[in-house]
Write an enzyme that holds these catalytic residues in place. Structure first.
Site, PDB file in Angstrom:
ATOM      1  N   GLU A 106       0.855  -1.243  -0.026  1.00 59.70           N
ATOM      2  CA  GLU A 106       0.065  -0.109  -0.067  1.00 59.70           C
ATOM      3  C   GLU A 106       0.946   1.260  -0.013  1.00 59.70           C
ATOM      4  O   GLU A 106       2.051   1.342   0.479  1.00 59.70           O
ATOM      5  CB  GLU A 106      -0.728   0.123   1.346  1.00 59.70           C
ATOM      6  N   GLU A 107       0.309   2.266  -0.433  1.00 64.59           N
ATOM      7  CA  GLU A 107       0.906   3.544  -0.541  1.00 64.59           C
ATOM      8  C   GLU A 107       0.206   4.496   0.435  1.00 64.59           C
ATOM      9  O   GLU A 107      -0.900   4.867   0.285  1.00 64.59           O
ATOM     10  CB  GLU A 107       1.309   4.193  -1.913  1.00 64.59           C
ATOM     11  N   GLY A 108       0.905   4.984   1.373  1.00 59.11           N
ATOM     12  CA  GLY A 108       0.058   6.119   2.425  1.00 59.11           C
ATOM     13  C   GLY A 108       0.797   7.233   2.267  1.00 59.11           C
ATOM     14  O   GLY A 108       1.241   7.568   1.385  1.00 59.11           O
ATOM     15  N   TYR A 110       3.045   8.854   4.063  1.00 59.45           N
ATOM     16  CA  TYR A 110       4.533   8.869   4.470  1.00 59.45           C
ATOM     17  C   TYR A 110       5.148   7.897   3.860  1.00 59.45           C
ATOM     18  O   TYR A 110       6.690   8.116   4.015  1.00 59.45           O
ATOM     19  CB  TYR A 110       4.580   8.998   6.019  1.00 59.45           C
ATOM     20  N   GLY A 111       4.668   6.879   3.138  1.00 60.26           N
ATOM     21  CA  GLY A 111       5.674   6.054   2.711  1.00 60.26           C
ATOM     22  C   GLY A 111       4.854   4.983   1.887  1.00 60.26           C
ATOM     23  O   GLY A 111       3.555   4.865   1.899  1.00 60.26           O
ATOM     24  N   ASP A 223      -1.626   8.955  15.690  1.00 51.46           N
ATOM     25  CA  ASP A 223      -2.201   8.557  14.352  1.00 51.46           C
ATOM     26  C   ASP A 223      -2.711   7.205  14.631  1.00 51.46           C
ATOM     27  O   ASP A 223      -2.702   6.229  13.803  1.00 51.46           O
ATOM     28  CB  ASP A 223      -1.546   8.698  13.352  1.00 51.46           C
TER      29      ASP A 223
HETATM   30  N1  LIG Z   1       4.721  -4.450   8.873  1.00 52.91           N
HETATM   31  C1  LIG Z   1       3.742  -4.484   7.985  1.00 52.91           C
HETATM   32  N2  LIG Z   1       3.321  -5.670   7.438  1.00 52.91           N
HETATM   33  C2  LIG Z   1       2.433  -5.584   6.539  1.00 52.91           C
HETATM   34  N3  LIG Z   1       1.702  -4.605   5.937  1.00 52.91           N
HETATM   35  C3  LIG Z   1       2.033  -3.397   6.806  1.00 52.91           C
HETATM   36  C4  LIG Z   1       3.201  -3.269   7.520  1.00 52.91           C
HETATM   37  N4  LIG Z   1       3.102  -2.091   7.638  1.00 52.91           N
HETATM   38  C5  LIG Z   1       2.229  -1.423   7.154  1.00 52.91           C
HETATM   39  N5  LIG Z   1       1.538  -2.019   6.431  1.00 52.91           N
HETATM   40  C6  LIG Z   1       0.526  -1.799   5.344  1.00 52.91           C
HETATM   41  O1  LIG Z   1       0.776  -0.610   4.695  1.00 52.91           O
HETATM   42  C7  LIG Z   1      -0.404   0.292   5.009  1.00 52.91           C
HETATM   43  C8  LIG Z   1       0.485   1.897   5.121  1.00 52.91           C
HETATM   44  O2  LIG Z   1       1.497   1.661   6.130  1.00 52.91           O
HETATM   45  P1  LIG Z   1       2.077   2.915   6.997  1.00 52.91           P
HETATM   46  O3  LIG Z   1       0.522   3.052   7.824  1.00 52.91           O
HETATM   47  O4  LIG Z   1       2.998   2.574   7.759  1.00 52.91           O
HETATM   48  O5  LIG Z   1       2.065   4.086   6.116  1.00 52.91           O
HETATM   49  P2  LIG Z   1       1.724   5.698   5.984  1.00 52.91           P
HETATM   50  O6  LIG Z   1       2.111   6.126   4.651  1.00 52.91           O
HETATM   51  O7  LIG Z   1       2.214   6.294   7.064  1.00 52.91           O
HETATM   52  O8  LIG Z   1       0.218   5.481   5.973  1.00 52.91           O
HETATM   53  P3  LIG Z   1      -1.181   6.370   6.237  1.00 52.91           P
HETATM   54  O9  LIG Z   1      -0.457   7.774   6.041  1.00 52.91           O
HETATM   55  O10 LIG Z   1      -2.325   5.958   5.150  1.00 52.91           O
HETATM   56  O11 LIG Z   1      -1.541   6.183   7.394  1.00 52.91           O
HETATM   57  C9  LIG Z   1      -0.919  -0.227   6.284  1.00 52.91           C
HETATM   58  O12 LIG Z   1      -1.899   0.580   6.518  1.00 52.91           O
HETATM   59  C10 LIG Z   1      -0.672  -1.593   6.187  1.00 52.91           C
HETATM   60  O13 LIG Z   1      -2.028  -1.946   5.381  1.00 52.91           O
HETATM   61 MG   LIG Z   2      -0.893   4.363   8.186  1.00 51.97          MG
END
Ligand SMILES: Nc1ncnc2c1ncn2[C@@H]1O[C@H](COP(=O)(O)OP(=O)(O)OP(=O)(O)O)[C@@H](O)[C@H]1O
Ligand SMILES: [Mg+2]
Length: 473
Positions: A106-108, A110-111, A223
């Protein structure tokens, strides 16, 4: 006598022989180990075309990071220009080439997260590529905080970090974490019906236990939401995504109120509080509790003002009597409670199937006044967890559906707020960067996007939307 003597010498000879044999075996083992390592390295090199990074060969970082950022985060640059992480586990960063990229998860905000396999051990991990801030030079502070926080926390219900790996440049930093099959949001969408009470208790207990640990280590997550809660097929919950986490102090210092994904954001933040603490995580946990019970988000607001309206319509409009300090909140004066507002229904009526203890816990988590909100350690002792039905042991959960290859099509909640990257001063107590006035100012600018107020909640003259601290006249 003679026999004794002979025997003694013979024993000593035997000892020497034995020791020599052991030494040779040890040597042989060492050689074999080295050969094995060399074969594995050659296999990776032939597969990737890249030399494996060792401590002395790690790729150099084209470095724009401020030295103080690095020092404060536990990162440092060696004389050879190698980015080094000052941690027992992470000595110096290896290359991402040591992992085979499997599917994208997934793309969120921050990453970008993807699944990867360690080419030497064959073990599967989740790799989060930290997004570089295009407007700021250097390593984003949010990323430094995420790494630093994950490093500090070792708890069975917090996602484990294995190492940091790097690509070719500073904007290619990856956190290698344990891979967890599901996130709670995606899992709830695929199982469609709410969890059983006994299952909700197990999930909540794990969440509260990790939160108590974080809070006792002076960390606020900022968060907490279902998509940031990972859950293994064995029903073990792991808090993830520390991109907005930070340390707090007592007494609290001003921090940006633009944190926490909208649906899970505490009312004091929505009303512009800059001095807040662990209570904001407890509000999010209340929202998660409600969501676990019904399989629907509790307050799914479309904008900040719509979110406030949903919360107050549900729980009642506060005043300085019910919430001491309410009138001092920056946006409280702009709230114009509807005249014909109905008396809010009791929490019990929204959750008819929940025991009185369950309703009591939920109401203590969803206290509008943060000073009245229950803490994680108090919540863990709540009778809800000891009454029947008892929390179900994780190994007794029915098997979850197979993990999705990608979580991209999962109906998502709003993303985390894109709070100021790379701003911040220095927190003398912790050595971590803090949200200082710069970040608060950056937040104010981000917030000041006037949107039409369709709720009628604003007083005349106040500018609607997220920038409602700006008033005309
Ligand atoms: N360790 C992991 N194992 C499996 N899936 C993961 C893991 N870490 C993250 N993910 C998946 O990737 C998604 C996005 O990761 P994360 O929340 O760390 O990123 P983000 O960019 O900060 O997200 P957001 O801004 O959407 O909250 C998570 O919602 C989850 O579905
Ligand atoms: Mg997240």
């Amino acid at each position: 006598m003679d026999a004794k003597k002979r025997s003694r010498w013979r024993d000593e000879d035997e000892d020497t022989e034995l020791m020599e044999k052991k030494r040779q075996e040890k040597e042989k083992k060492k050689k074999l180990k080295q050969e094995k390592k060399a074969v594995a390295a050659a296999a990776i090199e032939s597969k990737t075309g890249n030399k494996i990074a060792t401590a002395s060969q790690s790729p150099k970082i084209s470095n724009d990071a401020r030295p103080s950022d690095l020092r404060d985060s536990g990162l440092k640059i060696s004389d050879e220009g190698i980015l080094q992480f000052n941690a027992p586990l992470i000595k110096s960063c290896r290359s991402v080439e040591n992992y085979e990229r499997l599917n994208h998860i997934e793309e969120g905000t921050y990453g970008v997260v993807f699944k990867g396999r360690d080419l030497v051990t064959g073990e599967v991990y989740a790799l989060k590529k930290l997004k570089a801030d295009k407007n700021q030079q250097g390593f984003p502070i949010t990323s430094l905080r995420e790494i630093h926080t994950l490093q500090q926390i070792t708890h069975p219900n917090v996602v484990g970090i294995k190492e940091l790996v790097v690509g070719g440049s500073l904007d290619q930093i990856y956190i290698v974490m344990e891979y967890v099959d599901h996130d709670l949001r995606e899992l709830m969408q695929s199982i469609r019906e709410p969890f059983l009470q006994s299952e909700v208790k197990t999930i909540m207990r794990q969440l509260l236990s990790a939160t108590q640990y974080m809070h006792s280590h002076w960390i606020i997550h900022r968060d907490l939401k279902t998509s940031n809660l990972l859950i293994s097929s064995g029903a073990i919950l792991k808090i993830a995504d520390f991109g907005l986490a930070r340390t707090y102090s007592d007494p609290v210092k001003p921090m940006t109120p633009l944190v926490v994904t909208l649906w899970y954001r505490a009312p004091e933040l929505l009303l512009g509080a800059k001095e807040y603490s662990t209570e904001i995580d407890m509000w999010s946990i209340g929202c998660i509790f409600g969501e676990l019970l019904t399989n629907k988000p509790l307050f799914d607001g479309k904008s900040e003002i719509n979110q406030i309206k949903k919360i107050f319509d549900y729980l009642g409009y506060p005043d300085s009597k019910s919430w001491s300090g309410y009138n001092k909140l920056p946006h409280a004066k702009n709230i114009n409670p509807p005249k014909d507002r109905p008396i809010p229904a009791s929490l019990r009526s929204h959750f008819p199937f929940l025991t009185s203890a369950g309703v009591d816990l939920l109401s203590k988590l969803l206290q509008l006044d943060p000073t009245k909100r229950i803490t994680a350690s108090e919540a863990l002792k709540h009778p809800y967890f000891t009454e029947d039905p008892k929390p179900k042991p994780p190994e007794e959960f029915s098997p979850f559906p197979t993990a999705l290859e990608s979580r991209e099509h999962v109906e998502s909640s709003p993303g985390a707020p894109a709070v100021a990257h790379g701003q911040g001063g220095n927190d003398a107590a912790t050595g971590l960067l803090t949200d200082d006035e710069d970040e608060v100012e950056a937040t104010r600018i981000l917030l000041a996007s006037p949107a039409a107020d369709k709720t009628g909640l604003f007083r005349e003259g106040a500018q609607g939307g997220a920038g409602f601290q700006l008033r005309f006249g």
